[in-house]
Design a protein around this motif. Structure first.
Motif, PDB file in Angstrom:
ATOM      1  N   LEU A 132     -25.451  56.513 -41.822  1.00  0.00           N
ATOM      2  CA  LEU A 132     -24.380  56.477 -42.825  1.00  0.00           C
ATOM      3  C   LEU A 132     -24.522  57.609 -43.829  1.00  0.00           C
ATOM      4  CD1 LEU A 132     -23.211  53.857 -41.738  1.00  0.00           C
ATOM      5  CD2 LEU A 132     -23.245  52.948 -44.067  1.00  0.00           C
ATOM      6  N   THR A 133     -25.737  57.831 -44.319  1.00  0.00           N
ATOM      7  CA  THR A 133     -25.933  58.923 -45.274  1.00  0.00           C
ATOM      8  C   THR A 133     -25.705  60.275 -44.589  1.00  0.00           C
ATOM      9  OG1 THR A 133     -28.319  58.879 -44.843  1.00  0.00           O
ATOM     10  CG2 THR A 133     -27.525  57.614 -46.719  1.00  0.00           C
ATOM     11  N   GLY A 134     -26.040  60.343 -43.316  1.00  0.00           N
ATOM     12  CA  GLY A 134     -25.792  61.568 -42.557  1.00  0.00           C
ATOM     13  C   GLY A 134     -24.320  61.878 -42.417  1.00  0.00           C
ATOM     14  N   LEU A 149     -22.740  47.222 -41.441  1.00  0.00           N
ATOM     15  CA  LEU A 149     -23.531  48.453 -41.476  1.00  0.00           C
ATOM     16  C   LEU A 149     -23.726  49.000 -40.063  1.00  0.00           C
ATOM     17  CD1 LEU A 149     -25.561  50.552 -42.621  1.00  0.00           C
ATOM     18  CD2 LEU A 149     -27.306  48.748 -42.538  1.00  0.00           C
ATOM     19  N   ALA A 150     -24.110  48.132 -39.131  1.00  0.00           N
ATOM     20  CA  ALA A 150     -24.332  48.562 -37.747  1.00  0.00           C
ATOM     21  C   ALA A 150     -23.047  49.096 -37.123  1.00  0.00           C
ATOM     22  CB  ALA A 150     -24.894  47.404 -36.932  1.00  0.00           C
ATOM     23  N   LYS A 151     -21.936  48.424 -37.394  1.00  0.00           N
ATOM     24  CA  LYS A 151     -20.655  48.872 -36.840  1.00  0.00           C
ATOM     25  C   LYS A 151     -20.253  50.231 -37.413  1.00  0.00           C
ATOM     26  CE  LYS A 151     -18.714  44.264 -35.908  1.00  0.00           C
ATOM     27  NZ  LYS A 151     -17.619  43.329 -36.220  1.00  0.00           N
ATOM     28  N   ALA A 176     -36.339  48.331 -38.555  1.00  0.00           N
ATOM     29  CA  ALA A 176     -36.187  49.726 -38.136  1.00  0.00           C
ATOM     30  C   ALA A 176     -34.742  50.065 -37.778  1.00  0.00           C
ATOM     31  CB  ALA A 176     -37.102  50.000 -36.936  1.00  0.00           C
ATOM     32  N   ALA A 177     -34.016  49.111 -37.199  1.00  0.00           N
ATOM     33  CA  ALA A 177     -32.618  49.363 -36.838  1.00  0.00           C
ATOM     34  C   ALA A 177     -31.762  49.579 -38.087  1.00  0.00           C
ATOM     35  CB  ALA A 177     -32.067  48.194 -36.015  1.00  0.00           C
ATOM     36  N   THR A 178     -32.043  48.782 -39.120  1.00  0.00           N
ATOM     37  CA  THR A 178     -31.308  48.943 -40.386  1.00  0.00           C
ATOM     38  C   THR A 178     -31.613  50.296 -41.007  1.00  0.00           C
ATOM     39  OG1 THR A 178     -31.389  46.552 -40.771  1.00  0.00           O
ATOM     40  CG2 THR A 178     -30.917  47.953 -42.674  1.00  0.00           C
ATOM     41  N   ALA A 200     -26.351  44.337 -48.833  1.00  0.00           N
ATOM     42  CA  ALA A 200     -26.842  43.016 -49.220  1.00  0.00           C
ATOM     43  C   ALA A 200     -27.295  42.300 -47.960  1.00  0.00           C
ATOM     44  CB  ALA A 200     -25.754  42.223 -49.937  1.00  0.00           C
ATOM     45  N   MET A 201     -28.562  41.928 -47.900  1.00  0.00           N
ATOM     46  CA  MET A 201     -29.097  41.236 -46.722  1.00  0.00           C
ATOM     47  C   MET A 201     -30.485  40.694 -47.045  1.00  0.00           C
ATOM     48  SD  MET A 201     -29.730  44.681 -44.433  1.00  0.00           S
ATOM     49  CE  MET A 201     -28.136  45.351 -44.947  1.00  0.00           C
TER      50      MET A 201
END
Length: 398
Positions: free
Chosen positions: A138-140, A92-94, A129-131, A120-121
């Motif tokens: 991603l939605t943006g 997700l972060a990448k 907050a980072a997630t 999933a996490m």
């Protein structure tokens, strides 16, 4: 809905990767073509051999393998939908930051199709907050990010963060392919049986499970229609949350709701197995077993199809007829007497059709004397068959 659709699944390193086995089977059963890309970490949680066998396509993991380059650009252009499931916190972060250090991310950044993600996490990671910021990114970018379930987690804790179950992800995939043929139409569906109370613990009913009505509601919804689903007691209900479900019990309850909702609808399909008779009186206490014989007085219930036929203006009205003898004659008489536009005839004499089966066989009759035979098929396919006839009638009436 998914017949011939090309689904590309990206699997990342999470214990939830085991669910992709079931999801792949469900997609193949729906007629989709499935290809799978995995990160190296994902192979520690689920076998590429299993997924390759189920998908009938080689699972890709590395950008380079034996001096052969995996063409991530073409793979990203091949798919109608790319699903990344499970989506780990790391991937997700990448994705949020445009990093590209493995084949899955290369395909993602090259994809020209819709992209859907099933996170999933652990709960603390999910709420960090980072997630939250990465999901917003991603939605943006236009990606579809699904929610998560709550329950037992791999850490041993219980909370939010579980990947959605395969059946629910399948619903989201189908929803993403929703079409617009019936956008602007509001469809009223009646479904299930009705229960006519004898006393507080007993009732008159039939064997309807609601399978056919549910298949019809979902088929109309997936073609863009707004659906109002009125159901008596049943085992099956539509799974899509945007379908309005109104639960009733008796024939009188269903009559009231159908008459109330009908003016707001352009199409009505009355597939419910409504009781023809109801007790004249309902005992306020349980009737005790005393007499050798017991007589129950019944009266006719209100005829919903006939009432809507008298009220309709420009609506398309579809009735159902379940017959055991003189099927066609009885169905044609019902079509004329009730002022319906179509009658869908079910015969109890057809093997594999009727209450409780996953299959059905229908004959659709119209006011012009036309007769359409579906053949024995799944109830989902029968629903699509009926919809094709409805759509044709709408075009003729336009």
């Amino acid at each position: 809905m998914l017949q011939g659709k090309k689904i590309l699944i990206g699997v990342t390193g999470s214990i939830a990767a085991y669910k992709i086995i079931s999801l792949t089977r469900l997609l193949i059963k729906e007629g989709a073509e499935v290809k799978i890309v995995m990160t190296k970490a994902a192979t520690k949680f689920v076998s590429p051999l299993v997924l390759s066998t189920l998908s009938k396509n080689k699972v890709l993991i590395n950008l380079f393998e034996k001096d052969v380059w995996a063409n991530h650009v073409m793979l990203g252009r091949w798919a109608d939908l790319m699903l990344i499931a499970p989506l780990s916190c790391n991937t997700l972060a990448k994705m949020a930051n445009g990093q590209c250090d493995n084949l899955l991310l290369s395909v993602y950044l090259s994809a020209t199709c819709k992209v859907m993600c099933a996170p999933a996490m652990d709960e603390d990671m999910w709420h960090h907050a980072a997630t939250r910021k990465n999901i917003e990114a991603l939605t943006g970018y236009g990606n579809i990010v699904l929610g998560v379930d709550s329950g037992e987690l791999a850490s041993g804790l219980s909370g939010e963060g579980r990947m959605l179950e395969p059946e629910n992800i399948l619903l989201e995939i189908k929803n993403s392919f929703r079409t617009n043929e019936l956008t602007g139409e509001t469809v009223l569906i009646t479904s299930g049986s009705t229960h006519e109370a004898i006393d507080p613990v007993r009732f008159i009913a039939n064997h309807s499970t609601g399978k056919m009505g549910t298949a019809l509601a979902e088929a109309f919804y997936l073609r863009g229609a707004d659906v109002i689903f009125i159901s008596g007691p049943a085992q099956h209900f539509p799974a899509y949350k945007n379908i309005e479900i109104i639960k009733v019990t008796s024939a009188e309850d269903m009559f009231i709701q159908a008459v109330q909702q009908f003016p707001n609808c352009s199409i009505a399909v009355l597939s419910a197995a409504v009781a023809d008779y109801t007790p004249v009186e309902t005992a306020s206490q349980k009737i005790k077993k005393k007499e050798e014989q017991f007589t129950l007085s019944l009266k006719k219930t209100k005829d919903i199809l006939k009432e809507l036929g008298s009220l309709k203006s420009n609506q398309l009205l579809v009735g159902f007829a379940l017959e055991t003898n003189n099927e066609l004659d009885n169905a044609r008489k019902k079509l004329a007497d009730k002022n319906a536009d179509l009658i869908v005839l079910n015969s109890m004499n057809e093997q594999g059709a009727g209450f409780g089966f996953d299959t059905n066989k229908v004959t659709v009759l119209d006011k012009n004397g036309n007769q359409y035979e579906s053949g024995l098929m799944s109830k989902q396919d029968v629903a699509d068959y009926i919809l094709e006839i409805v759509e044709e009638k709408l075009k003729q009436n336009a």
